[in-house]
Motif scaffolding. Structure first.
Motif, PDB file in Angstrom:
ATOM      1  N   LEU A 196       0.832  -1.210   0.000  1.00 53.11           N
ATOM      2  CA  LEU A 196       0.000   0.000   0.000  1.00 53.11           C
ATOM      3  C   LEU A 196       0.867   1.261   0.000  1.00 53.11           C
ATOM      4  N   LEU A 197       1.999   1.232   0.704  1.00 51.97           N
ATOM      5  CA  LEU A 197       2.861   2.417   0.756  1.00 51.97           C
ATOM      6  C   LEU A 197       3.411   2.775  -0.627  1.00 51.97           C
ATOM      7  N   PRO A 198       4.025   1.818  -1.364  1.00 55.43           N
ATOM      8  CA  PRO A 198       4.460   2.193  -2.712  1.00 55.43           C
ATOM      9  C   PRO A 198       3.293   2.553  -3.629  1.00 55.43           C
ATOM     10  N   TRP A 199       2.127   1.943  -3.420  1.00 60.41           N
ATOM     11  CA  TRP A 199       0.972   2.337  -4.237  1.00 60.41           C
ATOM     12  C   TRP A 199       0.595   3.787  -3.955  1.00 60.41           C
ATOM     13  N   THR A 200       0.600   4.155  -2.670  1.00 61.29           N
ATOM     14  CA  THR A 200       0.304   5.538  -2.303  1.00 61.29           C
ATOM     15  C   THR A 200       1.294   6.475  -2.989  1.00 61.29           C
ATOM     16  N   PHE A 201       2.560   6.028  -3.051  1.00 59.02           N
ATOM     17  CA  PHE A 201       3.577   6.825  -3.745  1.00 59.02           C
ATOM     18  C   PHE A 201       3.177   7.041  -5.202  1.00 59.02           C
ATOM     19  N   ILE A 202       2.765   5.981  -5.880  1.00 61.34           N
ATOM     20  CA  ILE A 202       2.359   6.096  -7.283  1.00 61.34           C
ATOM     21  C   ILE A 202       1.165   7.041  -7.424  1.00 61.34           C
ATOM     22  N   LEU A 231      16.854  -7.180   1.228  1.00 61.25           N
ATOM     23  CA  LEU A 231      16.526  -5.777   1.490  1.00 61.25           C
ATOM     24  C   LEU A 231      17.442  -4.846   0.694  1.00 61.25           C
ATOM     25  N   LEU A 232      18.651  -5.345   0.392  1.00 61.31           N
ATOM     26  CA  LEU A 232      19.603  -4.544  -0.374  1.00 61.31           C
ATOM     27  C   LEU A 232      19.075  -4.239  -1.776  1.00 61.31           C
ATOM     28  N   LEU A 233      18.122  -5.042  -2.223  1.00 59.85           N
ATOM     29  CA  LEU A 233      17.588  -4.833  -3.571  1.00 59.85           C
ATOM     30  C   LEU A 233      16.448  -3.822  -3.588  1.00 59.85           C
ATOM     31  N   LEU A 234      16.027  -3.392  -2.390  1.00 60.71           N
ATOM     32  CA  LEU A 234      14.924  -2.429  -2.347  1.00 60.71           C
ATOM     33  C   LEU A 234      15.301  -1.084  -2.988  1.00 60.71           C
ATOM     34  N   PRO A 235      16.493  -0.513  -2.675  1.00 62.38           N
ATOM     35  CA  PRO A 235      16.842   0.760  -3.327  1.00 62.38           C
ATOM     36  C   PRO A 235      16.810   0.718  -4.852  1.00 62.38           C
ATOM     37  N   PRO A 236      17.474  -0.261  -5.510  1.00 71.14           N
ATOM     38  CA  PRO A 236      17.363  -0.252  -6.974  1.00 71.14           C
ATOM     39  C   PRO A 236      15.931  -0.430  -7.459  1.00 71.14           C
ATOM     40  N   LEU A 237      15.144  -1.214  -6.728  1.00 67.93           N
ATOM     41  CA  LEU A 237      13.752  -1.391  -7.133  1.00 67.93           C
ATOM     42  C   LEU A 237      12.999  -0.064  -7.042  1.00 67.93           C
ATOM     43  N   LEU A 238      13.222   0.649  -5.933  1.00 68.92           N
ATOM     44  CA  LEU A 238      12.541   1.939  -5.770  1.00 68.92           C
ATOM     45  C   LEU A 238      13.021   2.940  -6.817  1.00 68.92           C
ATOM     46  N   PHE A 239      14.286   2.822  -7.200  1.00 67.46           N
ATOM     47  CA  PHE A 239      14.805   3.705  -8.245  1.00 67.46           C
ATOM     48  C   PHE A 239      14.036   3.498  -9.550  1.00 67.46           C
ATOM     49  N   LEU A 240      13.854   2.219  -9.921  1.00 66.64           N
ATOM     50  CA  LEU A 240      13.118   1.920 -11.152  1.00 66.64           C
ATOM     51  C   LEU A 240      11.668   2.378 -11.041  1.00 66.64           C
ATOM     52  N   LEU A 241      11.075   2.154  -9.864  1.00 69.69           N
ATOM     53  CA  LEU A 241       9.690   2.575  -9.646  1.00 69.69           C
ATOM     54  C   LEU A 241       9.579   4.094  -9.814  1.00 69.69           C
ATOM     55  N   THR A 242      10.565   4.820  -9.248  1.00 70.72           N
ATOM     56  CA  THR A 242      10.544   6.281  -9.346  1.00 70.72           C
ATOM     57  C   THR A 242      10.638   6.728 -10.799  1.00 70.72           C
ATOM     58  N   LEU A 243      11.509   6.051 -11.550  1.00 70.54           N
ATOM     59  CA  LEU A 243      11.665   6.381 -12.962  1.00 70.54           C
ATOM     60  C   LEU A 243      10.343   6.164 -13.706  1.00 70.54           C
ATOM     61  N   PHE A 244       9.690   5.051 -13.375  1.00 72.56           N
ATOM     62  CA  PHE A 244       8.404   4.727 -13.996  1.00 72.56           C
ATOM     63  C   PHE A 244       7.356   5.792 -13.670  1.00 72.56           C
ATOM     64  N   VAL A 245       7.273   6.134 -12.391  1.00 68.32           N
ATOM     65  CA  VAL A 245       6.298   7.135 -11.950  1.00 68.32           C
ATOM     66  C   VAL A 245       6.622   8.498 -12.550  1.00 68.32           C
ATOM     67  N   PHE A 286      12.212  -2.449 -18.251  1.00 68.40           N
ATOM     68  CA  PHE A 286      11.522  -2.110 -19.488  1.00 68.40           C
ATOM     69  C   PHE A 286      10.488  -1.005 -19.264  1.00 68.40           C
ATOM     70  N   TRP A 287       9.614  -1.216 -18.283  1.00 66.73           N
ATOM     71  CA  TRP A 287       8.564  -0.226 -18.041  1.00 66.73           C
ATOM     72  C   TRP A 287       9.134   1.117 -17.582  1.00 66.73           C
ATOM     73  N   ALA A 288      10.177   1.042 -16.743  1.00 65.21           N
ATOM     74  CA  ALA A 288      10.776   2.276 -16.238  1.00 65.21           C
ATOM     75  C   ALA A 288      11.328   3.110 -17.388  1.00 65.21           C
ATOM     76  N   LEU A 289      12.092   2.454 -18.278  1.00 63.39           N
ATOM     77  CA  LEU A 289      12.704   3.191 -19.384  1.00 63.39           C
ATOM     78  C   LEU A 289      11.654   3.692 -20.368  1.00 63.39           C
ATOM     79  N   LEU A 290      10.712   2.814 -20.703  1.00 66.26           N
ATOM     80  CA  LEU A 290       9.681   3.197 -21.660  1.00 66.26           C
ATOM     81  C   LEU A 290       8.913   4.416 -21.153  1.00 66.26           C
TER      82      LEU A 290
END
Lengths: 260, 403
Positions: free
Chosen positions: A74-80, A141-155, A236-240
């Motif tokens: 829900l937290l990342p969804w709220t971010f989106i 947990l170390l993979l959370l930052p890169p994941l959030l980076f991609l999510l941010t790019l997508f958003v 893919f989605w982040a870059l597109l």
């Protein structure tokens, strides 16, 4: 191409403005409120309470630790959702500024998205001790930052596109409201993806949010890292989204001062 | 290119007027379905404008309202993108067009200085270094830590101006800034601008105030209908601008607040102010000849009429009001049109804007035939040399030293 690189270089020259906008928004949001940031947690916590009553107590969905299960996605969804709604009107809301002073217009949606990202990180920070107590965290947990980076790019890409188009098409506001509702319920946030019947699953794979939110949930709740295929889809989605959004915004921003 | 160079090549800017710009998807979709094309009426605010400014030059831009001056400034400050041509500016630009734009009312003056500086494209450290100077120049004092919503509009503008001029731009764009704040602050603004000139910064000034334009600029252009119609030294371009104003009916007689009264047996048709070359205008040089010409029409023969004019300064009332009693070899003014002149050998007024009244009275000087009160505005520029001092007009004399 030369124009685009110059665009990025110019944007970098204005990084101070990005910071100032961010500081301004944070200051204005928490100025004079005693509880400050805690208010930002109030909304998701209330949602957790409501959904727990509805889904856990009434519908009796079979999920362990429902509150954490829910919050992790829900937290990342709220971010989106908050990023898109805020970024949509970011140019129009700052119309006075846009008409009077030049600065790279990208700063406006960019700073709104970053502001929401700060909110997300702060909420995760509050959630972290509880997850530790639960014993669900691990090296993934170390993979959370890169994941959030991609999510941010997508958003960010979606935000740029929406902000640019909204200057012309004010109907977008209503479309976005409805769209976010539909998107929310068609994304496994309140319910686990596993509950989706197999014959519907292929359709769900078209939803980019699925990968980002499932990724977050896996890392935080089950110490499960996304697989290579999931990473591929997220990249893919982040870059597109980013490249398309950037193009649309750059195209639309040429006449902002006249049309806003 | 060196920092501070400004280059415009065939720059054009088009506005689309009255077009059916649909703000709604529905309108656009329905319009497209019906095969409607948006009705586009073009208006070229700028057409093929070319300018070249080298570092350290100061260009004055003149033109009537709607001639494209503001659009030019907006194109230069990158707010508007031109539809044709090339704009190249090297170095940092500071625009004094919208002072304090981007100030947020809920933030303190201090916070806004940093925000505003950032909007102008400057780094935090750069602003930090100049911060004390900015505050002291603005004269805001302790208010700097108050939210700007409690500021007066004067304080607001002073702080905005202060930020814009202290961040050390290479190019300064100014739009009528001399209308900023009280006279004390205006003086400081002037000094700051001259300071910029001394330090070799490039300046582009848009102004109706020909006096300051001539004082600050070494080049000038005249815009008309979006095109550069004249380009040269300010003293060459200013008369052309005045001629344009004259031709358009925007003559010396502009003051809407002026009043006119009288019995109307003799009527003043027009009043012309002529410079030493005899050409009519509204800008004169201190210490040079000036001629006031009153054109009249008498309905019948008038017995010994009195002609009078008076000069008015801002906030000081009548400076001087010469009349023709005993000065005209005239007993009866015949019916018909004619002209009366008042010749000044050396205009004693100093730099500033003045208003002129003109009147025709009966022989007693009590009954007005026609009186135009403060109906004509004109400007006086600094003399080309000779007189040193301050004030409204010159009192000539000779300095001597003895011991």
């Amino acid at each position: 191409m030369k124009g685009k690189t110059r665009n990025f270089a110019e944007l970098y020259g204005y990084k101070n403005l990005l910071g100032e906008f961010l500081v301004r928004d944070l200051k204005l949001k928490y100025q004079g409120s005693a509880l400050g940031f805690l208010w930002s947690l109030f909304n998701p916590l209330l949602m957790v309470l409501v959904y727990t009553i509805a889904f856990k107590l009434v519908i009796r969905i079979k999920v362990d630790n429902f509150a954490f299960f829910l919050l992790s996605a829900l937290l990342p969804w709220t971010f989106i959702a908050s990023s898109l709604s805020a970024a949509l009107s970011s140019v129009v809301d700052n119309g006075g500024l846009v008409k009077k002073i030049y600065f790279p217009r990208e700063i406006l949606p960019l700073s709104t998205v970053l502001f929401q990202l700060v909110q997300l990180l702060l909420s995760y920070l509050v959630l972290l001790p509880f997850l530790l107590a639960l014993g669900s965290l691990g090296v993934s947990l170390l993979l959370l930052p890169p994941l959030l980076f991609l999510l941010t790019l997508f958003v960010l890409g979606l935000s740029l596109a929406l902000a640019g188009l909204y200057v012309h098409f004010r109907d977008l506001k209503h479309l976005l409201e409805v769209g976010l509702q539909v998107w929310f319920w068609l994304t496994p946030i309140i319910y686990p993806f596993a509950l989706v019947p197999d014959r519907f699953k292929p359709f769900f794979y078209f939803n980019p949010a699925l990968f980002y939110l499932e990724g977050c949930r896996g890392i935080l709740l089950n110490n499960r890292a996304p697989g290579v295929r999931e990473w591929g889809v997220m990249v893919f989605w982040a870059l597109l989204s980013f490249l398309l959004g950037w193009r649309i915004f750059a195209d639309k921003s040429r006449r902002f001062a006249e049309e806003v | 290119m060196v920092n501070g160079e400004v280059l415009l090549e065939n720059v054009s800017k088009r506005y689309l007027l009255n077009r059916r710009r649909s703000l709604h998807l529905k309108g656009t979709l329905l319009g497209a379905l019906r095969g409607e094309r948006a009705v586009k009426e073009e208006f070229w605010a700028l057409k093929d404008v070319s300018l070249n400014l080298k570092p350290g030059e100061a260009l004055g831009v003149m033109g009537r309202n709607g001639s494209g001056k503001s659009t030019l400034l907006k194109v230069l400050s990158k707010i508007l993108e031109p539809d044709g041509g090339r704009v190249e500016i090297t170095g940092k630009i500071a625009s004094l067009v919208e002072l304090g734009a981007g100030f947020h009312p809920d933030l303190t003056g201090r916070e806004n200085v940093f925000l505003n500086g950032a909007i102008l494209g400057f780094g935090r450290r750069e602003i930090q270094k100049k911060f004390d100077e900015i505050v002291s120049f603005s004269g805001i004092g302790d208010f700097i830590d108050q939210p700007v919503k409690v500021y007066s509009s004067g304080m607001y503008i002073r702080l905005g101006f202060s930020v814009a001029v202290h961040v050390n731009p290479d190019v300064l764009l100014i739009d009528e800034i001399l209308a900023v704040g009280d006279s004390h602050f205006q003086k400081k603004c002037f000094q700051k601008i001259f300071d910029f000139r001394r330090r070799g910064k490039t300046i582009l000034l848009v102004s109706h105030d020909l006096t300051s334009l001539e004082r600050i600029c070494d080049k000038a252009v005249l815009l008309e209908k979006g095109q550069v119609v004249e380009c040269g030294r300010p003293e060459e371009v200013i008369p052309r601008y005045q001629a344009l104003l004259l031709g358009s009916g925007e003559t010396a007689a502009v003051s809407g607040a002026s009043q006119r009264w009288g019995s109307g047996e003799v009527k003043i048709l027009d009043v012309l102010l002529r410079d030493r070359n005899g050409s009519p205008g509204k800008v004169f040089r201190s210490g040079e000849p000036m001629k006031v010409e009153i054109l009249y029409r008498a309905e019948r023969g008038i017995d010994r009429p009195l002609f009078g004019i008076s000069f008015h300064g801002d906030e000081v009332g009548v400076l001087s009001g010469p009349n023709s009693r005993g000065q005209l070899p005239l007993t009866t003014l015949p019916a018909g049109e004619g002209r009366v002149e008042f010749e000044i050998d050396s205009l004693p007024l100093l730099t500033g804007t003045y208003r002129l009244s003109a009147a025709i009275y009966d022989s007693s000087g009590v009954q007005p035939y026609d009186h135009w009160e403060q109906a004509f505005t004109f400007h006086v520029l600094e003399s080309t040399g000779g007189w040193a001092g301050i004030g409204l007009f010159r009192i000539s004399g000779t300095w001597r030293v003895s011991r």
